[in-house]
Design an enzyme around this catalytic site. Structure first.
Site, PDB file in Angstrom:
ATOM      1  N   HIS A  46      12.794   6.935  -9.401  1.00 16.11           N
ATOM      2  CA  HIS A  46      13.503   5.721  -8.992  1.00 16.11           C
ATOM      3  C   HIS A  46      14.534   5.338 -10.045  1.00 16.11           C
ATOM      4  O   HIS A  46      14.263   5.442 -11.233  1.00 16.11           O
ATOM      5  CB  HIS A  46      12.535   4.539  -8.855  1.00 16.11           C
ATOM      6  CG  HIS A  46      11.416   4.782  -7.895  1.00 16.11           C
ATOM      7  ND1 HIS A  46      10.178   4.234  -8.048  1.00 16.11           N
ATOM      8  CD2 HIS A  46      11.350   5.537  -6.778  1.00 16.11           C
ATOM      9  CE1 HIS A  46       9.393   4.611  -7.058  1.00 16.11           C
ATOM     10  NE2 HIS A  46      10.077   5.415  -6.269  1.00 16.11           N
ATOM     11  N   GLY A  50       5.217   3.575   1.237  1.00  9.52           N
ATOM     12  CA  GLY A  50       5.298   2.419   0.344  1.00  9.52           C
ATOM     13  C   GLY A  50       6.514   2.376  -0.559  1.00  9.52           C
ATOM     14  O   GLY A  50       6.627   1.487  -1.399  1.00  9.52           O
ATOM     15  N   GLN A  51       7.435   3.344  -0.404  1.00  9.77           N
ATOM     16  CA  GLN A  51       8.635   3.302  -1.255  1.00  9.77           C
ATOM     17  C   GLN A  51       9.374   1.990  -1.011  1.00  9.77           C
ATOM     18  O   GLN A  51       9.409   1.489   0.105  1.00  9.77           O
ATOM     19  CB  GLN A  51       9.577   4.466  -0.924  1.00  9.77           C
ATOM     20  CG  GLN A  51       9.034   5.842  -1.212  1.00  9.77           C
ATOM     21  CD  GLN A  51       8.701   6.058  -2.654  1.00  9.77           C
ATOM     22  OE1 GLN A  51       7.723   6.689  -2.983  1.00  9.77           O
ATOM     23  NE2 GLN A  51       9.519   5.509  -3.547  1.00  9.77           N
ATOM     24  N   LYS A  52      10.019   1.487  -2.058  1.00 12.70           N
ATOM     25  CA  LYS A  52      10.712   0.201  -2.000  1.00 12.70           C
ATOM     26  C   LYS A  52      11.647   0.109  -0.783  1.00 12.70           C
ATOM     27  O   LYS A  52      11.665  -0.885  -0.066  1.00 12.70           O
ATOM     28  CB  LYS A  52      11.512   0.019  -3.279  1.00 12.70           C
ATOM     29  CG  LYS A  52      11.625  -1.415  -3.721  1.00 12.70           C
ATOM     30  CD  LYS A  52      12.402  -1.505  -5.016  1.00 12.70           C
ATOM     31  CE  LYS A  52      11.725  -2.475  -5.972  1.00 12.70           C
ATOM     32  NZ  LYS A  52      12.146  -2.257  -7.348  1.00 12.70           N
ATOM     33  N   ILE A  90      11.582   1.392   2.074  1.00 10.00           N
ATOM     34  CA  ILE A  90      11.018   1.280   3.416  1.00 10.00           C
ATOM     35  C   ILE A  90       9.947   0.193   3.535  1.00 10.00           C
ATOM     36  O   ILE A  90       9.361   0.020   4.599  1.00 10.00           O
ATOM     37  CB  ILE A  90      10.480   2.641   3.920  1.00 10.00           C
ATOM     38  CG1 ILE A  90       9.461   3.229   2.964  1.00 10.00           C
ATOM     39  CG2 ILE A  90      11.614   3.629   4.109  1.00 10.00           C
ATOM     40  CD1 ILE A  90       8.861   4.541   3.480  1.00 10.00           C
TER      41      ILE A  90
END
Lengths: 198, 348
Positions: free
Chosen positions: B256, A82-84, A86
């Site tokens: 992030h 779910g990382q941005k 990917i």
């Protein structure tokens, strides 16, 4: 014979269901999959890519008077990172999805906006329009987590397309609570559509 | 394609010769057309140039400019920090250039370019330690900031009430945390409390200490802060931090949009970074009264070495990501002891 009926026939023989698990990073998708498969959940790295798990699902009716084995199904669960970076690859897994599981970190209040936006985008996808939607309000064991009712309000689930089969269930991948309840609903709902068993 | 059109010369007979030749010439034409479109595509879509000589000339150009910048810094007296930061960015760009082109470069060139990059880094490090006096890590040195430092005098459990709470647009209730502070020391003692999720957000030049165990930690928008955290049973999510130092232990850590920040971690799984650069990693080094028991209780008493197994989601290649590095041992802070700061804070 139409293509759809051929697919139905093939599927009926194998009784397979394809389930796609998506949601923001840190929502607990991989932990949920490992937990329902009875695996160790103590060391899980953020998913770089995807995992596939094949799980045999069996459930017998609890009503003794009816004596029906509700079914035995093979669930192919696709757990996609779910990382941005990917999230744009999620679309590669949409084809032939019978069940969609949207996992929410109920303790992550700040990113509920993001969560709603990504879910809304997903539900616009035509290839997923026929799939049943299970929303898992995960991390209920964490103090301060929002209840499934609150999550439903924030995600504005009532406003969803009326043709969509959906349900929201509170759960904890940490304790395992709620997971079976959620997957029971999902499997039953898919079965009633694809295999025409009620 | 090739199989269809391959002509076996042994079978060529005079009668078929003409037609074969025609076929052959049309094949050659098709191939050349295909080659043309392919090279057009690669020109437009790929930033790399697939030519060793043009790579080397660009590489040397950048290298020379970095070297001259390094030489300049000897004469600069002020503004050294931003100057060094700029050089560091240029070096990491250079490294990126090597990695992007590594797939077609001869291995000798890859090796020698990487050697050049690491030499440049070394030079920068040396200059950095020579010209900028190294700050000793100690709480005592905070005296200078006396008037700006705020110590919550009340019981730790009321700390979250002191901090002004700003509800997010859709949050149904406020969660415990430190928010919107500048230049303060913020302490949360979770010992004996059941703390679920804890949020640290919108802080500037603050020092945060979280003693004891929490279930989940969210960190958002921090600048020039120091954050010391006891064991986190679940996961830590960090977004938009710059110029910070984090000392934390957790089962999962996601980072992030971090810039120029050092992380001292103990993690059960592989930490990840995304959209980050200039971040450095070292092993966990926090100490307070009873931390061993807390770490044990959170199954974090073992050093896994995962602090150095960082996955960069913006760098899915075999070569080391230019966005993060291991913090050299001589630059690490050593053991950070926050236990004596628990009661009385007379030193600050």
């Amino acid at each position: 014979m139409g293509l759809l009926s051929i697919i139905r026939k093939i599927k009926r023989k194998e009784k397979e269901m394809r389930i796609l698990m998506v949601g923001l990073d840190n929502s607990g998708k991989t932990t949920i999959v490992l937990k329902i498969n009875g695996e160790d959940t103590s060391v899980i790295s953020p998913t770089l890519g995807f995992n596939i798990k094949t799980i045999t699902y069996q459930k017998k009716s609890r009503h003794i008077s009816i004596h029906i084995e509700i079914g035995r199904y093979t669930l192919n669960i696709w757990d996609v990172g779910g990382q941005k970076t990917i999230r744009s690859y999620w679309r590669n897994y949409f084809e032939q999805t019978d069940g969609l599981v949207w996992v929410v970190d109920s303790s992550d209040l700040r990113r509920l906006d993001d969560c709603k936006m990504e879910l809304d985008n997903l539900l616009k996808e035509e290839r997923l329009s026929g799939s049943s939607l299970l929303i898992l309000a995960n991390k209920q064991d964490i103090k301060g987590a929002l209840t499934p009712e609150d999550i439903a309000k924030v995600l504005n689930l009532e406003a969803m397309d009326k043709t969509r089969h959906w349900n929201i269930v509170g759960c904890s991948a940490y304790t395992g609570e709620g997971l079976l309840e959620g997957f029971d609903w999902l499997v039953q709902d898919i079965a009633s559509r694809i295999y025409m068993l009620a | 394609m090739e199989e269809d059109d391959t002509i076996n010369p042994n079978l060529t007979e005079s009668t078929e010769h003409a037609s074969l030749q025609k076929k052959h010439s049309s094949m050659v034409e098709r191939l050349s057309k295909r080659h043309q479109t392919r090279s057009d595509n690669s020109d437009s879509s790929s930033p790399s140039f697939e030519s060793v000589s043009s790579f080397l000339s660009r590489f040397n150009l950048l290298k020379t400019s970095i070297e001259s910048n390094l030489a300049e810094s000897q004469s600069l007296s002020s503004q050294l920090k931003p100057h060094f930061d700029n050089i560091a960015v240029s070096i990491s760009d250079l490294e990126k250039l090597v990695a992007q082109n590594s797939y077609f470069l001869p291995s000798y060139d890859v090796r020698s370019s990487l050697k050049t990059v690491s030499d440049l880094k070394q030079k920068l490090d040396n200059l950095n330690s020579q010209l900028i006096p190294k700050k000793k890590f100690a709480f005592k040195n905070k005296g200078a900031k006396k008037d700006s430092v705020f110590i919550p005098q009340s019981k730790p459990s009321t700390v979250e009430n002191v901090v002004s709470e700003k509800a997010s647009s859709i949050a149904v209730r406020d969660s415990p945390g430190f928010r919107n502070e500048t230049g303060h020391v913020l302490i949360k003692d979770c010992k004996g409390l059941e703390v679920g999720e804890f949020t640290v957000s919108d802080l500037d030049s603050c020092e945060v200490r979280i003693i004891g165990t929490v279930r989940a930690l969210f960190v958002h928008r921090l600048k020039n802060c120091k954050v010391y955290v006891g064991p986190v049973m679940g996961s830590i999510l960090i977004e938009e931090v710059e110029g910070c130092v984090f000392v934390m232990a957790s089962h999962q850590i996601r980072i992030h949009n971090a810039k120029m920040t050092d992380f001292y971690l103990r993690v059960r799984s592989r930490p990840i970074i995304e959209d980050s650069n200039g971040v450095r990693f070292a092993p966990y080094c926090l100490c307070y009264q009873g931390i061993e028991d807390d770490l044990h209780g959170a199954a974090l008493d073992q050093e896994t070495g995962n602090w150095a197994n960082v996955d960069d989601f913006k760098w899915l290649r075999a070569v080391q990501s230019p966005n993060w590095s291991v913090l050299p041992e001589n630059e690490r802070v050593g053991i950070v002891d926050v236990s004596n700061m628990n009661n009385g804070n007379e030193e600050i």
